[in-house]
Design a protein around this motif. Structure first.
Motif, mmCIF file in Angstrom:
data_model
loop_
_atom_site.group_PDB
_atom_site.id
_atom_site.type_symbol
_atom_site.label_atom_id
_atom_site.label_comp_id
_atom_site.label_asym_id
_atom_site.label_seq_id
_atom_site.Cartn_x
_atom_site.Cartn_y
_atom_site.Cartn_z
ATOM 1 N N THR A 1 16.949 -19.793 -21.089
ATOM 2 C CA THR A 1 16.003 -19.972 -22.198
ATOM 3 C C THR A 1 16.736 -20.007 -23.536
ATOM 4 N N THR B 1 19.407 -6.541 -27.519
ATOM 5 C CA THR B 1 20.206 -6.360 -26.304
ATOM 6 C C THR B 1 21.244 -5.247 -26.481
ATOM 7 N N ARG B 2 21.727 -5.078 -27.698
ATOM 8 C CA ARG B 2 22.646 -3.959 -27.959
ATOM 9 C C ARG B 2 21.911 -2.620 -27.803
ATOM 10 N N ALA C 1 24.129 -10.124 -26.272
ATOM 11 C CA ALA C 1 24.327 -9.760 -27.680
ATOM 12 C C ALA C 1 25.487 -10.559 -28.269
ATOM 13 N N ILE D 1 17.999 -10.759 -31.786
ATOM 14 C CA ILE D 1 18.166 -10.795 -30.321
ATOM 15 C C ILE D 1 19.419 -10.009 -29.941
ATOM 16 N N ALA D 2 20.471 -10.193 -30.732
ATOM 17 C CA ALA D 2 21.694 -9.401 -30.506
ATOM 18 C C ALA D 2 21.391 -7.906 -30.620
ATOM 19 N N GLN D 3 20.622 -7.559 -31.631
ATOM 20 C CA GLN D 3 20.276 -6.145 -31.831
ATOM 21 C C GLN D 3 19.491 -5.596 -30.630
ATOM 22 N N VAL E 1 17.102 -15.502 -18.953
ATOM 23 C CA VAL E 1 17.288 -15.265 -20.390
ATOM 24 C C VAL E 1 18.333 -16.239 -20.934
ATOM 25 N N LEU F 1 18.632 -14.772 -34.459
ATOM 26 C CA LEU F 1 19.744 -14.560 -33.514
ATOM 27 C C LEU F 1 20.272 -13.135 -33.577
ATOM 28 N N THR F 2 20.403 -12.604 -34.788
ATOM 29 C CA THR F 2 20.955 -11.250 -34.895
ATOM 30 C C THR F 2 19.957 -10.206 -34.373
ATOM 31 N N PHE G 1 23.689 -8.669 -43.339
ATOM 32 C CA PHE G 1 23.930 -8.827 -41.907
ATOM 33 C C PHE G 1 25.281 -8.220 -41.525
ATOM 34 N N VAL H 1 12.595 -16.849 -25.707
ATOM 35 C CA VAL H 1 13.749 -15.996 -25.376
ATOM 36 C C VAL H 1 13.310 -14.532 -25.332
ATOM 37 N N LEU I 1 13.262 -12.070 -22.131
ATOM 38 C CA LEU I 1 14.101 -10.880 -22.213
ATOM 39 C C LEU I 1 13.316 -9.579 -22.020
ATOM 40 N N ILE J 1 19.640 -17.160 -38.598
ATOM 41 C CA ILE J 1 20.539 -16.034 -38.323
ATOM 42 C C ILE J 1 19.738 -14.762 -38.041
ATOM 43 N N HIS J 2 18.658 -14.613 -38.766
ATOM 44 C CA HIS J 2 17.799 -13.436 -38.593
ATOM 45 C C HIS J 2 17.254 -13.377 -37.161
ATOM 46 N N THR K 1 24.523 -14.315 -28.932
ATOM 47 C CA THR K 1 23.667 -14.528 -30.102
ATOM 48 C C THR K 1 24.408 -14.199 -31.394
#
Lengths: 174, 174
Positions: free
Chosen positions: B21, A151-152, B148, A147-149, B18, A144-145, B169, A18, A22, A141-142, B151
């Protein structure tokens, strides 16, 4: 949703690809900008994930299985990557993370963990007692978050370019 | 960071792969759970992105270039995907989005937009006057923030499994 090892592997296995999909080949500006002082750029996050593979998830799993609450986890250095990544290209870091993660999961599978193992406890230096189930869920979770971070952080680079639309993007103020 | 068409293509082009994947082959629970009433699951987001390709970005670009502020954009239906996606698999939606996005970008390139074009204005039904630069930047941000979101939504499915780690988190409470 309850923790299962299978559902966790589904995420942990794909994170390197991923991140590669990305980030590979992006312009410098997308990769090195962050959200302000003491925040991570996408480039920094990959180094942070590498440091986690090297010093966190595996070591803490071993400590829980071998020592239970008799020992305390080594505190995780959230800023180690600022030195460790120096001079490395993003492509190098993505390769390194992919290799480390594959090794971590091969190792994790070799443990043949049981339901009983997930209830075993360890000592977190700040949070106190935690279970292996919580540690492994946190690993997922680490990923996924972060990846969220990433893209943010990338989205925020265009924040000044979207004019009045900014009010529709609550995430721009996170 | 300033808007450029090249930097925008870098993101817009890769979003379908993205998402593929990130989501292909995941268990049902990772894909269909959301953040509560009136929120999107990862599955819903793909339908939402499809609806954007069909009715938003392209139509609004055309309206700006052909009519300027003489016409007002058609309001975007943020919930259209709940009907439009019905009965379709995630794999079908990912394929559909990939094809639509590829077509959108081929079309966008065919316009051979100039710097002058980016300053052209249109009328948003709620936000008032907006420029083509703002619209195209928003398209990019919209992709990134929905990755974001996906995820984050996925991460939240394990929120109850991480125990005391939840305090690390901040994103779990977004």
């Amino acid at each position: 949703m309850k923790f299962t090892l299978d559902k966790s592997y589904e995420i942990l296995e794909r994170t390197p690809s991923v991140l590669r999909t990305l980030l590979s080949g992006l312009s410098y500006d997308w990769i090195v900008n962050n959200e302000g002082p003491d925040t991570f750029s996408p480039y920094d996050v990959i180094g942070h994930l590498i440091h986690g593979e090297k010093t966190d998830w595996r070591d803490r799993t071993i400590m829980i299985l071998e020592h239970g609450t008799g020992k305390t986890f080594v505190p995780f250095d959230r800023f180690a990557q600022f030195d460790a990544s120096k001079g490395k290209s993003l492509a190098t870091l993505l390769d390194e993370f992919e290799k480390l993660r594959a090794d971590s999961l091969t190792w994790l599978r070799s443990l043949k963990l049981s339901e009983d193992d997930f209830d075993k406890k360890g000592n977190h230096p700040a949070l106190g007692q935690v279970t292996l189930r919580q540690l492994l869920s946190t690993w997922v979770i680490h990923d996924l978050t972060h990846i969220a971070q990433i893209t943010r952080v990338m989205a925020k680079q265009y924040k000044s370019e979207i004019g009045p639309w900014v009010e529709y993007f609550r995430i721009m103020n996170f």
